[in-house]
Design a protein around this motif. Structure first.
Motif, PDB file in Angstrom:
ATOM      1  N   ASP A 106       4.928   2.888  -4.999  1.00 53.57           N
ATOM      2  CA  ASP A 106       4.689   3.255  -6.650  1.00 53.57           C
ATOM      3  C   ASP A 106       5.998   2.252  -7.162  1.00 53.57           C
ATOM      4  O   ASP A 106       6.890   2.727  -6.993  1.00 53.57           O
ATOM      5  CB  ASP A 106       4.878   4.474  -6.770  1.00 53.57           C
ATOM      6  CG  ASP A 106       4.661   5.009  -8.221  1.00 53.57           C
ATOM      7  OD1 ASP A 106       4.572   4.031  -9.014  1.00 53.57           O
ATOM      8  OD2 ASP A 106       4.785   6.045  -8.683  1.00 53.57           O
ATOM      9  N   SER A 128       9.401  -3.065  -0.820  1.00 52.16           N
ATOM     10  CA  SER A 128       8.978  -1.923   0.341  1.00 52.16           C
ATOM     11  C   SER A 128      10.246  -1.030   0.200  1.00 52.16           C
ATOM     12  O   SER A 128      11.374  -1.666   0.299  1.00 52.16           O
ATOM     13  CB  SER A 128       8.782  -2.597   1.631  1.00 52.16           C
ATOM     14  OG  SER A 128       8.549  -1.673   2.469  1.00 52.16           O
ATOM     15  N   ALA A 152       0.920  -1.224   0.007  1.00 46.02           N
ATOM     16  CA  ALA A 152       0.122  -0.229  -0.096  1.00 46.02           C
ATOM     17  C   ALA A 152       0.933   1.184  -0.107  1.00 46.02           C
ATOM     18  O   ALA A 152       1.890   1.483   0.874  1.00 46.02           O
ATOM     19  CB  ALA A 152      -0.964  -0.170   1.410  1.00 46.02           C
ATOM     20  N   GLY A 153       0.668   2.046  -1.028  1.00 49.20           N
ATOM     21  CA  GLY A 153       1.349   3.119  -1.047  1.00 49.20           C
ATOM     22  C   GLY A 153       2.576   3.414  -1.895  1.00 49.20           C
ATOM     23  O   GLY A 153       3.372   4.441  -1.881  1.00 49.20           O
TER      24      GLY A 153
END
Length: 318
Positions: free
Chosen positions: A24, A264, A21-22
């Motif tokens: 790119d 991540s 999530a978040g």
């Protein structure tokens, strides 16, 4: 002084979607082996959802095309591709490498088989070692230049807590002389996955390539156990009540640590380590199915495995 263990806000119950999530990944290219089902498919889905171009490297092209269509529909990402790859066939691995063009930012070595009846490749190599380790070794080293060209590329090796059951059998890794044991063969292949990550960290840091390994956890609904010899499986493969301290995960939870290491920013630059439940694992303690065995992180054994792997893969094609 010991390097502090890496920790993240995520844990055993986190999902691949939570971890990505978040994030790119636009402009990044990823390859996920064994991506038609289970945590491989979920890993590919998470990377695609973050905008990466994802190639599903699969044995079954028809199943791969079905997975690609589903992932594209679910994520809105049209750049989900399929390429054939049979890890136990050196010609197939070489063909995949030869066909790859351009940089590669993320390589998730996910495919694997577990505790199979005695099977052998055309070379006579034991199938679990050949598939789980040698195939991925040949694939990864063959893609080295693509990884180096990407800058800050990541290699992720999906290992298992099963690695704590045994080391690489350097005197006879392909069971040419010793009686075949399905679990010994599986354990050594999973130890090899960790040692390979250590080897990448030792050799490829200057190329901007990181390598890490992970235990996805105990997952109740993947196809991995389908390859196992039913007679070799323990009476209860899973522990729904968590009485051993390790609860069963679903597939999105099982893919979380793979996605953490693949995507991540929390682990940017981290290399040569072993994770579980989205954290760097502590040392294995006998009696507890957690942690990493010291021999799996041994740099001398990582070097020995690298040399052995190169020697085996240099043999004439059958």
């Amino acid at each position: 002084m010991d390097t502090p263990r890496i920790t993240t806000p995520f844990g055993a119950a986190s999902t691949a979607a939570d971890v990505v999530a978040g994030v790119d990944l636009s402009g990044r290219r990823a390859v996920v082996t064994g991506a038609t089902s289970g945590i491989g498919r979920e890993t590919a889905r998470a990377l695609a959802s973050a905008g990466a171009e994802v190639t599903l490297a699969v044995r079954n092209a028809e199943a791969g095309e079905e997975a690609a269509r589903e992932i594209s529909a679910a994520t809105g990402n049209p750049d989900v591709l399929v390429a054939p790859l049979e890890l136990a066939d050196r010609r197939s691995v070489r063909a995949f490498v030869s066909a790859w063009q351009g940089p590669l930012h993320i390589l998730v070595n996910n495919a694997g088989i577990m505790a199979t009846p005695e099977l052998r490749t055309a070379e006579g190599w034991e199938m679990q070692f050949a598939t789980n380790h040698l195939g991925h070794f040949g694939l990864t080293t063959g893609l080295h230049d693509a990884l180096a060209a990407a800058g800050r590329a990541r290699v992720v090796n999906v290992s298992s807590v099963g690695h704590v059951n045994g080391e690489v059998l350097f005197d006879d890794p392909v069971f040419a002389r010793h009686p075949y044991d399905p679990w010994a063969a599986y354990s050594q292949s999973k130890t090899a996955n960790v040692l390979f990550a250590v080897g990448i960290a030792r050799r490829w840091a200057a190329d901007g390539i990181t390598g890490n390994a992970l235990n996805p956890g105990r997952i109740a609904s993947t196809g991995l156990s389908r390859s196992a010899d039913p007679a070799a499986l323990p009476p209860q493969s899973f522990d729904p009540a968590g009485t051993t301290g390790v609860s069963v995960k679903d597939v999105p939870q099982g893919a979380a640590t793979s996605v953490l290491l693949a995507a991540s920013p929390l682990v940017e630059g981290v290399t040569g380590r072993y994770f579980e439940d989205c954290q760097e694992a502590g040392p294995f303690t006998p009696g507890v199915r957690r942690g990493v065995a010291a021999y799996a992180l041994d740099p001398a054994k990582a070097d020995r495995l690298w040399q052995l792997s190169e020697e085996l893969l240099a043999a004439p094609l059958p």
